[in-house]
Motif scaffolding. Structure first.
Motif, mmCIF file in Angstrom:
data_model
loop_
_atom_site.group_PDB
_atom_site.id
_atom_site.type_symbol
_atom_site.label_atom_id
_atom_site.label_comp_id
_atom_site.label_asym_id
_atom_site.label_seq_id
_atom_site.Cartn_x
_atom_site.Cartn_y
_atom_site.Cartn_z
ATOM 1 N N GLU A 106 0.722 -1.307 -0.114
ATOM 2 C CA GLU A 106 0.100 0.001 0.016
ATOM 3 C C GLU A 106 0.831 1.233 -0.176
ATOM 4 O O GLU A 106 0.470 2.179 -0.754
ATOM 5 C CB GLU A 106 -0.884 0.007 1.303
ATOM 6 C CG GLU A 106 -2.018 -1.150 1.241
ATOM 7 C CD GLU A 106 -2.959 -1.012 2.368
ATOM 8 O OE1 GLU A 106 -2.572 -0.157 3.203
ATOM 9 O OE2 GLU A 106 -3.826 -1.787 2.561
ATOM 10 N N ASP A 107 2.192 1.111 0.565
ATOM 11 C CA ASP A 107 3.013 2.148 0.732
ATOM 12 C C ASP A 107 3.694 2.485 -0.506
ATOM 13 O O ASP A 107 4.640 3.501 -0.787
ATOM 14 C CB ASP A 107 3.909 2.453 1.801
ATOM 15 C CG ASP A 107 4.678 0.997 2.008
ATOM 16 O OD1 ASP A 107 4.663 0.431 1.119
ATOM 17 O OD2 ASP A 107 5.247 1.011 2.827
ATOM 18 N N GLY A 108 3.511 1.900 -1.542
ATOM 19 C CA GLY A 108 4.233 1.589 -2.928
ATOM 20 C C GLY A 108 5.261 0.983 -2.926
ATOM 21 O O GLY A 108 5.987 0.611 -4.087
ATOM 22 N N ARG A 109 5.900 0.450 -1.750
ATOM 23 C CA ARG A 109 7.192 -0.822 -2.027
ATOM 24 C C ARG A 109 6.517 -1.656 -2.706
ATOM 25 O O ARG A 109 5.766 -2.052 -2.863
ATOM 26 C CB ARG A 109 7.579 -0.867 -0.598
ATOM 27 C CG ARG A 109 8.118 0.200 0.278
ATOM 28 C CD ARG A 109 8.433 -0.166 1.512
ATOM 29 N NE ARG A 109 7.585 -0.759 2.452
ATOM 30 C CZ ARG A 109 7.637 -1.952 2.887
ATOM 31 N NH1 ARG A 109 8.307 -2.859 2.137
ATOM 32 N NH2 ARG A 109 6.411 -2.659 3.644
ATOM 33 N N GLU A 110 7.749 -2.482 -3.095
ATOM 34 C CA GLU A 110 7.552 -3.667 -4.000
ATOM 35 C C GLU A 110 8.406 -4.814 -3.131
ATOM 36 O O GLU A 110 9.609 -4.674 -3.148
ATOM 37 C CB GLU A 110 7.893 -3.501 -5.559
ATOM 38 C CG GLU A 110 7.511 -4.867 -6.372
ATOM 39 C CD GLU A 110 7.820 -4.551 -7.831
ATOM 40 O OE1 GLU A 110 6.921 -4.353 -8.516
ATOM 41 O OE2 GLU A 110 9.053 -4.415 -8.147
ATOM 42 N N THR A 111 7.722 -5.911 -3.109
ATOM 43 C CA THR A 111 8.604 -6.944 -2.359
ATOM 44 C C THR A 111 8.656 -8.161 -3.611
ATOM 45 O O THR A 111 7.872 -8.239 -4.339
ATOM 46 C CB THR A 111 8.107 -7.601 -1.186
ATOM 47 O OG1 THR A 111 6.641 -8.043 -1.410
ATOM 48 C CG2 THR A 111 7.852 -6.345 -0.098
ATOM 49 N N VAL A 112 9.641 -9.085 -3.228
ATOM 50 C CA VAL A 112 9.839 -10.098 -4.250
ATOM 51 C C VAL A 112 9.936 -11.360 -3.327
ATOM 52 O O VAL A 112 10.532 -11.344 -2.340
ATOM 53 C CB VAL A 112 11.129 -9.996 -5.030
ATOM 54 C CG1 VAL A 112 11.396 -11.202 -5.859
ATOM 55 C CG2 VAL A 112 11.157 -8.716 -5.733
ATOM 56 N N GLU A 113 9.121 -12.384 -3.962
ATOM 57 C CA GLU A 113 9.251 -13.656 -3.538
ATOM 58 C C GLU A 113 9.607 -14.811 -4.467
ATOM 59 O O GLU A 113 8.921 -14.592 -5.688
ATOM 60 C CB GLU A 113 7.740 -13.686 -2.684
ATOM 61 C CG GLU A 113 7.735 -15.249 -1.987
ATOM 62 C CD GLU A 113 6.255 -15.597 -1.651
ATOM 63 O OE1 GLU A 113 5.811 -16.577 -1.072
ATOM 64 O OE2 GLU A 113 5.273 -14.547 -2.034
ATOM 65 N N PHE A 114 10.147 -15.720 -4.254
ATOM 66 C CA PHE A 114 10.358 -16.840 -5.162
ATOM 67 C C PHE A 114 9.493 -18.077 -4.392
ATOM 68 O O PHE A 114 9.305 -18.275 -3.434
ATOM 69 C CB PHE A 114 11.751 -17.392 -4.767
ATOM 70 C CG PHE A 114 13.005 -16.522 -5.752
ATOM 71 C CD1 PHE A 114 13.052 -16.787 -6.850
ATOM 72 C CD2 PHE A 114 13.452 -15.462 -5.126
ATOM 73 C CE1 PHE A 114 13.965 -15.846 -7.848
ATOM 74 C CE2 PHE A 114 14.264 -14.831 -5.849
ATOM 75 C CZ PHE A 114 14.565 -14.968 -7.249
ATOM 76 N N LYS A 115 8.856 -18.595 -5.433
ATOM 77 C CA LYS A 115 8.207 -20.021 -5.553
ATOM 78 C C LYS A 115 8.910 -21.153 -6.330
ATOM 79 O O LYS A 115 9.428 -20.711 -7.252
ATOM 80 C CB LYS A 115 6.570 -19.764 -6.128
ATOM 81 C CG LYS A 115 5.715 -18.963 -5.144
ATOM 82 C CD LYS A 115 4.435 -18.982 -5.799
ATOM 83 C CE LYS A 115 3.323 -18.145 -4.895
ATOM 84 N NZ LYS A 115 2.179 -18.218 -5.295
ATOM 85 N N GLN A 116 9.089 -22.312 -5.508
ATOM 86 C CA GLN A 116 9.773 -23.391 -6.053
ATOM 87 C C GLN A 116 8.914 -24.501 -6.422
ATOM 88 O O GLN A 116 8.200 -24.960 -5.561
ATOM 89 C CB GLN A 116 11.068 -23.767 -5.151
ATOM 90 C CG GLN A 116 11.838 -22.637 -4.830
ATOM 91 C CD GLN A 116 13.090 -22.910 -4.370
ATOM 92 O OE1 GLN A 116 13.749 -23.690 -4.370
ATOM 93 N NE2 GLN A 116 13.329 -22.267 -3.154
#
Length: 283
Positions: free
Chosen positions: A184-194
């Motif tokens: 919501e604050d504009g930040r972008e998080t990255v997550e890996f799926k395997q």
């Protein structure tokens, strides 16, 4: 009396509709809808693969294409290391006391050519019942190389990303996919799926061995980056337009009531006038 009832029949539903519209708008603000989109790419930003081998040693590392891995030559013996690697020591981010050693390897990029990275580790001996090597994935190997504080970079990665294991005596094939989440604050998080598949390694070396071999493959699952974000479906302009329509209907109803009252007063006056004329004629 009839006019009053007609106006009430218009005003009461309108007031309820205004209340319901505002309540729905506030409810949609509190509960945004999750939106999932996919972006197709031909090249990924090469991820970083951080291994924590412990006493194990990297024997070979190569990039291959189109899911083809040639037969092993002299397994258990040092081979070619054709990958970009970096060794780093840093303190455990959770204890700030234990020193950790990581071997960071550049991951695959070309998803169209099904690029993969094949690594072989060797562990000379262990007093443990089970043997495994820990690893974690982070989004950009280049960011790690460009970082002036690589130790702090790895501490942040270990705090943010999950870690996995692959066991000795097997070939573990890891297929990765990338999920980006916009906060919501504009930040972008990255997550890996395997998705992993494990195949038993048939050790054909002639002499009985007490050592352990580890084989692991990293490859992108598909060329689609998944983006997840919350979307607020409440549109203030739609609500304003609806409220304007309701208020316009109320004004129309008020004008209608006003004209109806005038018309009734006029009819009443005519009726009284006729009554007076009839009474005068009788007199």
């Amino acid at each position: 009396m009839e006019v009053h009832e007609d106006v009430s029949s218009v005003i009461l539903p309108a007031v309820f509709l205004v209340y319901q519209t505002i309540s729905d708008f506030r409810e949609k603000l509190k509960h945004p809808v999750m939106s999932v989109s996919y972006k197709e790419v031909s090249l990924y930003d090469a991820p970083g693969i951080a291994f924590y081998p412990g006493k194990a040693r990297l024997l070979s590392c190569k990039h291959h294409y189109y899911d083809h891995i040639p037969p092993l030559i002299n397994p258990g013996q040092p081979g070619d290391i054709e990958c970009t690697t970096q060794r780093i020591n840093y303190t455990d981010p959770f204890t700030n006391q234990t020193m950790k050693y990581a071997l960071v390897v550049q991951g695959p990029r070309d998803v169209k050519k099904k690029e993969l990275v094949f690594l072989q580790f060797h562990l000379n001996g262990t007093d443990q019942d089970f043997s495994a090597i820990d690893y974690l994935l982070f989004s950009s190997f280049q960011e790690f190389i460009n970082s002036p504080e690589k130790a702090e970079f790895m501490k942040d990665c270990e705090s943010s990303y999950s870690s996995w294991k692959f066991s000795g005596g097997f070939r573990t094939w890891v297929k990765m996919s990338l999920v980006k989440t916009k906060e919501e604050d504009g930040r972008e998080t990255v997550e890996f799926k395997q998705e992993t598949s494990v195949v038993n390694y048939i050790d054909q070396r002639t002499k009985p061995r007490s050592d352990q071999l580890f084989f692991v493959v990293f490859e992108w699952k598909d060329p689609f980056i998944q983006t997840v974000q919350d979307i607020i479906t409440a549109n203030p302009w739609n609500m304003i337009a609806l409220l304007c329509g309701i208020f316009l209907a109320l004004f129309k109803a008020a004008d209608f009531a006003k004209l109806s009252v005038k018309w009734m007063i006029k009819i009443r006056k005519r009726h009284l006038k006729r009554n007076r004329q009839v009474m005068n004629h009788i007199n």
